[in-house]
Write a protein that holds these residues in place. Structure first.
Motif, mmCIF file in Angstrom:
data_model
loop_
_atom_site.group_PDB
_atom_site.id
_atom_site.type_symbol
_atom_site.label_atom_id
_atom_site.label_comp_id
_atom_site.label_asym_id
_atom_site.label_seq_id
_atom_site.Cartn_x
_atom_site.Cartn_y
_atom_site.Cartn_z
ATOM 1 N N UNK A 20 -2.115 -83.246 45.303
ATOM 2 C CA UNK A 20 -3.014 -84.090 44.517
ATOM 3 C C UNK A 20 -4.164 -83.246 43.979
ATOM 4 N N UNK A 58 -6.411 -78.173 50.473
ATOM 5 C CA UNK A 58 -7.054 -78.864 51.592
ATOM 6 C C UNK A 58 -6.061 -79.848 52.191
ATOM 7 N N UNK A 59 -5.937 -79.783 53.502
ATOM 8 C CA UNK A 59 -5.071 -80.737 54.193
ATOM 9 C C UNK A 59 -5.778 -81.203 55.455
ATOM 10 N N UNK A 60 -5.863 -82.490 55.614
ATOM 11 C CA UNK A 60 -6.527 -83.101 56.771
ATOM 12 C C UNK A 60 -7.925 -82.516 56.998
ATOM 13 N N UNK A 61 -8.641 -82.329 55.897
ATOM 14 C CA UNK A 61 -10.022 -81.868 56.005
ATOM 15 C C UNK A 61 -10.177 -80.381 56.219
ATOM 16 N N UNK A 78 6.370 -85.559 53.057
ATOM 17 C CA UNK A 78 5.631 -86.637 52.383
ATOM 18 C C UNK A 78 4.134 -86.662 52.681
ATOM 19 N N UNK A 79 3.642 -85.617 53.316
ATOM 20 C CA UNK A 79 2.191 -85.531 53.491
ATOM 21 C C UNK A 79 1.554 -85.024 52.193
ATOM 22 N N UNK A 80 0.281 -85.278 52.065
ATOM 23 C CA UNK A 80 -0.414 -84.925 50.814
ATOM 24 C C UNK A 80 -1.410 -83.796 51.042
ATOM 25 N N UNK A 82 -4.468 -81.643 49.105
ATOM 26 C CA UNK A 82 -5.391 -81.722 47.967
ATOM 27 C C UNK A 82 -5.580 -80.338 47.361
ATOM 28 N N UNK A 84 -7.751 -77.944 44.708
ATOM 29 C CA UNK A 84 -9.004 -77.769 43.962
ATOM 30 C C UNK A 84 -8.979 -76.392 43.320
ATOM 31 N N UNK B 25 -5.177 -90.207 56.383
ATOM 32 C CA UNK B 25 -5.641 -88.848 56.086
ATOM 33 C C UNK B 25 -4.495 -87.912 55.761
ATOM 34 N N UNK B 26 -3.376 -88.068 56.503
ATOM 35 C CA UNK B 26 -2.215 -87.199 56.283
ATOM 36 C C UNK B 26 -1.512 -87.523 54.972
ATOM 37 N N UNK B 27 -1.371 -88.811 54.702
ATOM 38 C CA UNK B 27 -0.627 -89.241 53.509
ATOM 39 C C UNK B 27 -1.486 -89.177 52.245
ATOM 40 N N UNK B 28 -2.784 -89.009 52.432
ATOM 41 C CA UNK B 28 -3.659 -88.908 51.262
ATOM 42 C C UNK B 28 -3.830 -90.216 50.532
ATOM 43 N N UNK B 30 -5.736 -93.443 49.249
ATOM 44 C CA UNK B 30 -7.152 -93.682 48.939
ATOM 45 C C UNK B 30 -7.707 -92.643 47.984
ATOM 46 N N UNK B 31 -9.005 -92.434 48.067
ATOM 47 C CA UNK B 31 -9.702 -91.540 47.141
ATOM 48 C C UNK B 31 -9.195 -90.106 47.299
ATOM 49 N N UNK B 32 -8.727 -89.527 46.217
ATOM 50 C CA UNK B 32 -8.153 -88.179 46.279
ATOM 51 C C UNK B 32 -9.166 -87.066 46.366
ATOM 52 N N UNK B 33 -10.441 -87.392 46.330
ATOM 53 C CA UNK B 33 -11.444 -86.325 46.333
ATOM 54 C C UNK B 33 -12.057 -86.101 47.705
ATOM 55 N N UNK B 34 -11.607 -86.859 48.690
ATOM 56 C CA UNK B 34 -12.033 -86.583 50.067
ATOM 57 C C UNK B 34 -10.787 -86.454 50.933
ATOM 58 N N UNK B 35 -10.927 -85.680 51.990
ATOM 59 C CA UNK B 35 -9.790 -85.465 52.883
ATOM 60 C C UNK B 35 -10.325 -85.381 54.307
ATOM 61 N N UNK B 36 -9.535 -85.842 55.250
ATOM 62 C CA UNK B 36 -9.991 -85.764 56.643
ATOM 63 C C UNK B 36 -8.785 -85.749 57.571
ATOM 64 N N UNK B 51 -13.696 -83.343 58.053
ATOM 65 C CA UNK B 51 -13.575 -83.948 56.717
ATOM 66 C C UNK B 51 -13.990 -82.947 55.652
ATOM 67 N N UNK B 52 -13.485 -83.142 54.457
ATOM 68 C CA UNK B 52 -13.955 -82.327 53.324
ATOM 69 C C UNK B 52 -14.283 -83.241 52.157
ATOM 70 N N UNK B 54 -14.983 -82.903 48.009
ATOM 71 C CA UNK B 54 -14.964 -82.044 46.815
ATOM 72 C C UNK B 54 -16.132 -82.484 45.937
#
Lengths: 541, 146
Positions: A20, A58-61, A78-80, A82, A84, B25-28, B30-36, B51-52, B54
């Motif tokens: 993503x 980025x994955x899981x923070x 199927x995990x996402x 991120x 940047x 958090x794993x499946x992403x 919700x909001x794509x600009x935060x991750x945890x 958490x991160x 962007x």
């Protein structure tokens, strides 16, 4: 937290990973979880426009490190992840990195040198530097003195890359003189219409700017980072005290909205309407560039509504060759064809200003149009008037490095510089315009003569050439109604004494014919480099 | 997070709630600009989270990645987690010495409700970064940590 069976199942088999982007764009890639993050980045790079070395995943923070495997982070089907766009890696060759793909557009001041990190609203008062436009934080800002500064983005580049430059300039005699005369600084600031408007609305700010000690303190802080840090500490402490008192936070907010925001807008955005991102404390927002003005933008990228950013590098403003796509370089070098050894004095006539020519775009002389534009700025002309009319400043300028400059007869030069008629002429843009055109003509003549000269003869322009230059100069000043400039005759001192240091230099270089050396020095007014050129030219005949 | 009908409500236990957040958090979702995600997969209490955020566009934070530590104590979600920035940031609601997000100055933590999640905290912090009083503040150099 996934089960072991799921991990065993996916071992060595490609799994589907969702990626993503920060702009909302989403896609999937197939990869084995045993792959390294760097190989995953290569796969991702094929599906989007971000090269692998600029990707930050980025994955899981957590930010994924290149040398780790996807499994080590617990990544499963199927995990996402991120994605940047990160900063471009530093250029290993040390050259100018022309890539504009770095999305971090802020200039981040180092903690000890200007980043105000204390206080609730950060950056009030001296923390953000009282005059961001003066480059107090080591980044020359634009707009404090109103419009009329050509290519300021380019002029400020050396300051950003070399913060010591500001300190060197501040330590120069001219700036010292300026610091002792806050009236000049006040006049410069008051020439900015936005600043005047701000002072009309906030009389207390006018009081601050009319206080010479405040101005002197600010300029001193520019020169001395220790004082700057001390000021910031005091400001932060004062702000935290105010904030802790009842209604203090609201007072700070009002101060921020009514004074600081307009003040910073006045100092960082004057004459710069293309700046959408209002910048703070010398941090410049990116100028909005029209797609059509970027020569490296292809038609496919110019399509409207494309979610992907344009990754083409902007043209490099510093290179004379077209490295960043097709470039139109508006500056003509005025010294083409001149012998490369004939270099003008470095800095600004011995003011101790380092490499001003690089600030003016790299050519030995600025473009006439640029200089005219600069001279028509009332603030600059006023500063020149006040500096030239101050005998102390003139003495400092003339007294600096005179031997190296080949100006042995200091008194005659001082008399010329203190002649009011000369000062009036020198500070008028028309005269400068004519001087520039004269120099251009002279340089082109020199270039022609250089090209037609035989290969054995390497000397500078001789007899007839110099006469031509003098005729042009006298006719120019005559046309301006200067009459006869009162230049006294050369002093009666014998040349052996007058050029003693130059003679010893020439002898050290291996020129032992004293009479020949004296003749060369007289012809070149004591300029050792030119004398060497002349002597070498004579020996070749 | 209460379930039920006709007046009766079932409170979702802490662990189920955190597992649900972990999956998000794993499946992403919700909001794509935060991750945890969880720090330690072996921690049965699921307390430590990373958490991160962007940095939002058109602010001084643009293009930066801010890392945070969230600690969900045993009374979560009745009480809010403690939130601390690992990356240095200049924000009005963040303590400049420790990086801790101060509850009094951050509305979501000050007015915590059981239905709020860690994603809500990160999203709200991101909105706070883009707020007028934070979006232009001079920031410490990127890559520095508390």
């Amino acid at each position: 937290m996934g089960g072991d069976s799921a991990i065993e199942e996916s071992e060595g088999v490609n799994v589907n990973i969702n990626v993503r982007c920060s702009n909302g764009f989403k896609f999937s890639v197939q990869i084995a979880v045993d792959s390294t993050v760097s190989s995953f980045k290569d796969v991702v790079a094929r599906n989007c426009d971000i090269p692998a070395e600029q990707q930050r995943l980025i994955y899981k923070g957590r930010i994924l490190k290149d040398d780790q495997t996807l499994r080590s982070y617990g990544l499963e089907a199927d995990h996402t992840v991120h994605l940047v766009r990160g900063s471009a890696p530093a250029n290993p060759t040390g050259g100018t990195n022309t890539s504009s793909t770095n999305t971090n557009t802020t200039t981040n001041n180092a903690r000890g040198a200007g980043a105000n990190e204390g206080g609730g609203l950060g950056g009030l008062g001296f923390g953000a530097s009282l005059f961001p436009g003066l480059g107090v934080n080591g980044t020359g800002g634009n707009g404090l003195f109103g419009e009329g500064f050509p290519d300021l983005e380019q002029m400020q580049q050396p300051f950003i890359s070399n913060p010591n430059l500001v300190r060197e300039i501040m330590n120069s005699p001219t700036m010292q003189n300026l610091m002792n005369n806050p009236e000049i600084v006040r006049n410069l600031i008051m020439n900015n219409p936005q600043m005047q408007e701000l002072m009309d609305r906030n009389p207390e700010l006018a009081h601050i700017l009319n206080d010479p000690s405040t101005l002197r303190q600010t300029l001193e802080a520019t020169r001395n980072p220790e004082i700057m840090r001390e000021m910031m500490r005091n400001t932060d402490r004062a702000m935290s005290n105010i904030e802790s008192s009842p209604e203090g936070f609201n007072m700070l907010r009002r101060m921020y909205e009514n004074i600081q925001e307009p003040f910073l807008n006045a100092t960082t955005m004057a004459g710069n309407t293309g700046n959408n991102n209002a910048a703070v404390s010398g941090t410049h927002g990116g100028h909005a560039r029209d797609r059509s003005t970027n020569p490296s933008t292809t038609s496919s990228e110019a399509t409207a509504g494309s979610p992907l950013p344009n990754t083409n590098p902007l043209p490099n403003p510093w290179s004379s060759t077209g490295t960043g796509g097709a470039q139109n370089n508006p500056r003509r070098s005025l010294t083409t064809g001149v012998d490369a050894r004939q270099q003008g004095p470095t800095g600004l006539g011995g003011l101790g200003l380092p490499d001003l020519e690089s600030m003016m775009g790299g050519s030995a002389m600025p473009d006439a149009a640029l200089l005219t534009q600069l001279m028509q700025n009332p603030a600059i002309s006023q500063m020149m008037q006040s500096m030239l009319s101050n005998p102390q400043t003139l003495n400092q300028i003339l007294g600096a490095n005179t031997e190296q400059r080949g100006m042995p007869d200091l008194n005659s030069l001082r008399e010329v510089m203190q002649n009011p008629e000369f000062l009036r002429l020198f500070s008028s843009p028309e005269t400068l315009q004519q001087l520039l055109s004269f120099q251009q003509a002279l340089m082109s003549q020199l270039g022609q003569q250089q090209s037609t000269r035989e290969s054995g003869q390497t000397g500078g322009g001789t007899g007839p050439m110099n006469n031509l230059g003098l005729e042009m100069l006298s006719s120019m000043f005559g046309g301006l109604g200067a009459g006869s400039l009162a230049v006294p005759n050369r002093s009666n001192e014998p040349p052996e004494q007058l050029y003693a240091s130059q003679l010893s230099q020439l002898q050290e270089m291996g020129f032992f014919d004293t009479q020949e050396n004296i003749r060369a020095l007289i012809a070149t007014s004591g300029n050792v480099h030119a004398a060497v050129e002349r002597l070498l030219g004579n020996s070749g005949q | 997070m209460t379930l039920g009908s006709s007046g009766s409500s079932v409170v979702v236990p802490r662990n189920f709630r955190l597992l649900e957040e972990l999956e998000k958090g794993e499946k992403g979702i919700g909001d794509g600009t935060v991750s945890y995600g969880m720090d330690d997969g072996d921690d049965i209490y699921m307390r430590s989270w990373t958490g991160t955020i962007i940095g939002p566009y058109n602010t001084v934070h643009e293009g930066r990645i801010y890392q945070l530590k969230l600690f969900c104590d045993k009374d979560y979600p009745e009480k809010p987690p403690s939130v601390r920035f690992h990356s240095r940031i200049n924000m009005t609601c963040v303590n400049h010495e420790t990086g801790v997000v101060e509850s009094k100055k951050f509305g979501l933590l000050a007015n915590w409700q059981r239905r709020f999640t860690m994603e809500d905290i990160l999203t709200q912090l991101k909105k706070e970064m883009a707020a007028s009083h934070n979006r232009k503040l001079v920031q410490p150099p990127e890559g520095t940590h508390y």
